[in-house]
Design a protein around this motif. Structure first.
Motif, PDB file in Angstrom:
ATOM      1  N   ALA A  83      -1.894   4.978  -9.428  1.00  0.00           N
ATOM      2  CA  ALA A  83      -1.147   4.594  -8.230  1.00  0.00           C
ATOM      3  C   ALA A  83      -1.889   5.014  -6.972  1.00  0.00           C
ATOM      4  O   ALA A  83      -1.939   4.272  -5.978  1.00  0.00           O
ATOM      5  CB  ALA A  83       0.252   5.202  -8.256  1.00  0.00           C
ATOM      6  N   ALA A  84      -2.479   6.186  -7.004  1.00  0.00           N
ATOM      7  CA  ALA A  84      -3.230   6.678  -5.850  1.00  0.00           C
ATOM      8  C   ALA A  84      -4.424   5.772  -5.556  1.00  0.00           C
ATOM      9  O   ALA A  84      -4.670   5.410  -4.397  1.00  0.00           O
ATOM     10  CB  ALA A  84      -3.690   8.114  -6.099  1.00  0.00           C
ATOM     11  N   ILE A  85      -5.151   5.393  -6.571  1.00  0.00           N
ATOM     12  CA  ILE A  85      -6.297   4.495  -6.385  1.00  0.00           C
ATOM     13  C   ILE A  85      -5.815   3.127  -5.899  1.00  0.00           C
ATOM     14  O   ILE A  85      -6.441   2.508  -5.028  1.00  0.00           O
ATOM     15  CB  ILE A  85      -7.114   4.361  -7.688  1.00  0.00           C
ATOM     16  CG1 ILE A  85      -7.779   5.698  -8.017  1.00  0.00           C
ATOM     17  CG2 ILE A  85      -8.147   3.238  -7.582  1.00  0.00           C
ATOM     18  CD1 ILE A  85      -8.760   6.197  -6.968  1.00  0.00           C
ATOM     19  N   ALA A  86      -4.702   2.650  -6.430  1.00  0.00           N
ATOM     20  CA  ALA A  86      -4.158   1.354  -5.985  1.00  0.00           C
ATOM     21  C   ALA A  86      -3.817   1.400  -4.497  1.00  0.00           C
ATOM     22  O   ALA A  86      -4.068   0.447  -3.755  1.00  0.00           O
ATOM     23  CB  ALA A  86      -2.930   0.984  -6.811  1.00  0.00           C
ATOM     24  N   TYR A  87      -3.248   2.509  -4.043  1.00  0.00           N
ATOM     25  CA  TYR A  87      -2.895   2.665  -2.627  1.00  0.00           C
ATOM     26  C   TYR A  87      -4.150   2.623  -1.760  1.00  0.00           C
ATOM     27  O   TYR A  87      -4.216   1.904  -0.759  1.00  0.00           O
ATOM     28  CB  TYR A  87      -2.156   3.986  -2.431  1.00  0.00           C
ATOM     29  CG  TYR A  87      -1.582   4.186  -1.045  1.00  0.00           C
ATOM     30  CD1 TYR A  87      -0.235   3.967  -0.798  1.00  0.00           C
ATOM     31  CD2 TYR A  87      -2.378   4.596   0.024  1.00  0.00           C
ATOM     32  CE1 TYR A  87       0.304   4.153   0.467  1.00  0.00           C
ATOM     33  CE2 TYR A  87      -1.848   4.786   1.285  1.00  0.00           C
ATOM     34  CZ  TYR A  87      -0.509   4.561   1.503  1.00  0.00           C
ATOM     35  OH  TYR A  87       0.015   4.744   2.757  1.00  0.00           O
ATOM     36  N   ILE A  88      -5.148   3.388  -2.153  1.00  0.00           N
ATOM     37  CA  ILE A  88      -6.400   3.439  -1.388  1.00  0.00           C
ATOM     38  C   ILE A  88      -7.091   2.084  -1.409  1.00  0.00           C
ATOM     39  O   ILE A  88      -7.560   1.597  -0.371  1.00  0.00           O
ATOM     40  CB  ILE A  88      -7.309   4.563  -1.930  1.00  0.00           C
ATOM     41  CG1 ILE A  88      -6.671   5.920  -1.620  1.00  0.00           C
ATOM     42  CG2 ILE A  88      -8.718   4.452  -1.370  1.00  0.00           C
ATOM     43  CD1 ILE A  88      -7.283   7.095  -2.361  1.00  0.00           C
ATOM     44  N   ARG A  89      -7.134   1.443  -2.551  1.00  0.00           N
ATOM     45  CA  ARG A  89      -7.746   0.111  -2.663  1.00  0.00           C
ATOM     46  C   ARG A  89      -7.037  -0.877  -1.745  1.00  0.00           C
ATOM     47  O   ARG A  89      -7.682  -1.666  -1.056  1.00  0.00           O
ATOM     48  CB  ARG A  89      -7.692  -0.369  -4.113  1.00  0.00           C
ATOM     49  CG  ARG A  89      -8.412  -1.698  -4.337  1.00  0.00           C
ATOM     50  CD  ARG A  89      -8.320  -2.169  -5.781  1.00  0.00           C
ATOM     51  NE  ARG A  89      -8.830  -1.166  -6.699  1.00  0.00           N
ATOM     52  CZ  ARG A  89      -8.149  -0.695  -7.748  1.00  0.00           C
ATOM     53  NH1 ARG A  89      -6.945  -1.130  -8.020  1.00  0.00           N
ATOM     54  NH2 ARG A  89      -8.695   0.210  -8.541  1.00  0.00           N
ATOM     55  N   PHE A  90      -5.716  -0.829  -1.733  1.00  0.00           N
ATOM     56  CA  PHE A  90      -4.960  -1.718  -0.851  1.00  0.00           C
ATOM     57  C   PHE A  90      -5.355  -1.492   0.612  1.00  0.00           C
ATOM     58  O   PHE A  90      -5.625  -2.435   1.353  1.00  0.00           O
ATOM     59  CB  PHE A  90      -3.451  -1.522  -1.014  1.00  0.00           C
ATOM     60  CG  PHE A  90      -2.670  -2.260   0.022  1.00  0.00           C
ATOM     61  CD1 PHE A  90      -2.381  -3.595  -0.136  1.00  0.00           C
ATOM     62  CD2 PHE A  90      -2.275  -1.621   1.196  1.00  0.00           C
ATOM     63  CE1 PHE A  90      -1.707  -4.300   0.851  1.00  0.00           C
ATOM     64  CE2 PHE A  90      -1.604  -2.311   2.181  1.00  0.00           C
ATOM     65  CZ  PHE A  90      -1.312  -3.657   2.010  1.00  0.00           C
ATOM     66  N   ALA A  91      -5.389  -0.235   1.030  1.00  0.00           N
ATOM     67  CA  ALA A  91      -5.715   0.083   2.431  1.00  0.00           C
ATOM     68  C   ALA A  91      -7.093  -0.433   2.814  1.00  0.00           C
ATOM     69  O   ALA A  91      -7.291  -0.911   3.937  1.00  0.00           O
ATOM     70  CB  ALA A  91      -5.634   1.590   2.655  1.00  0.00           C
ATOM     71  N   LEU A  92      -8.027  -0.372   1.886  1.00  0.00           N
ATOM     72  CA  LEU A  92      -9.389  -0.812   2.170  1.00  0.00           C
ATOM     73  C   LEU A  92      -9.535  -2.331   2.117  1.00  0.00           C
ATOM     74  O   LEU A  92     -10.329  -2.896   2.867  1.00  0.00           O
ATOM     75  CB  LEU A  92     -10.371  -0.154   1.199  1.00  0.00           C
ATOM     76  CG  LEU A  92     -10.402   1.382   1.245  1.00  0.00           C
ATOM     77  CD1 LEU A  92     -11.367   1.931   0.207  1.00  0.00           C
ATOM     78  CD2 LEU A  92     -10.742   1.890   2.627  1.00  0.00           C
TER      79      LEU A  92
END
Length: 189
Positions: A83-92
């Motif tokens: 979930a953390a990686i998904a959040y960061i990926r979304f932001a980028l």
């Protein structure tokens, strides 16, 4: 030049896509309904018909962003690291959306659709963090969820703003690789 007749496929989606693209390129201050109408080649009144005003447009973009984020986060289920990686990926990958989603000064923060979309998007991160929290108390759960959100949001902002470019803390050229290394250090016990 604006078209004289209103025959556009999905004007609402076109304007939202143009807004996200322009915000990503030029920042949120560059957004105007008239400018977006010119980009979409429609009358200057067409965006106002769909969104009312600039705050309505940015609220719709934030809702779309939270919906997209929820899709990515839901794929992580109860796995905090995913979930953390998904959040960061979304932001980028969605900077135009990300730049308005948390800007209460730009959007209609009490819009019920926005509140609902924001709640859906946060559920996966909260769930992943809560599943790994040894303190079952409400206070412990809330503290862990706030720490998780702060961690991923902070990393995304630091990377996007270029703060990690020359930092001795950055050993990677790929933000996901660096984020994975950072998140792997998180322990909930």
């Amino acid at each position: 030049m604006a078209k004289s007749s209103y025959h556009h496929g999905d004007l609402r989606a076109t304007i939202l896509a143009a807004a996200a693209e322009q915000i990503a390129a030029d920042g949120v201050d560059a957004i105007s309904l008239r400018g977006l109408a010119r980009r979409a080649e429609v009358s200057h009144a067409a965006p106002a018909h769909h969104f009312g005003d600039r705050a309505g447009l940015l609220t719709a973009l934030a809702i779309e962003g939270f919906d997209l984020l929820a899709e990515e986060m839901n794929a992580a289920a109860d796995d905090f690291h995913a979930a953390a990686i998904a959040y960061i990926r979304f932001a980028l990958h969605h900077p135009g959306h990300f730049d308005v989603m948390y800007r209460r000064d730009l959007i209609n923060a009490d819009d019920p659709r926005l509140v609902q979309a924001r709640s859906r998007s946060g559920a996966a991160l909260r769930s992943g963090a809560a599943a790994n929290q040894p303190d079952p108390s409400e206070k412990g759960q809330l503290a862990t969820q706030l720490a998780a959100w702060s961690l991923v949001h902070g990393f995304a902002v630091l990377w996007r703003e270029g703060a990690l470019e020359q930092s001795p803390l950055n050993s990677e050229s790929d933000p996901e690789t660096l984020a994975r290394a950072m998140i792997a250090t998180v322990r909930f016990d």
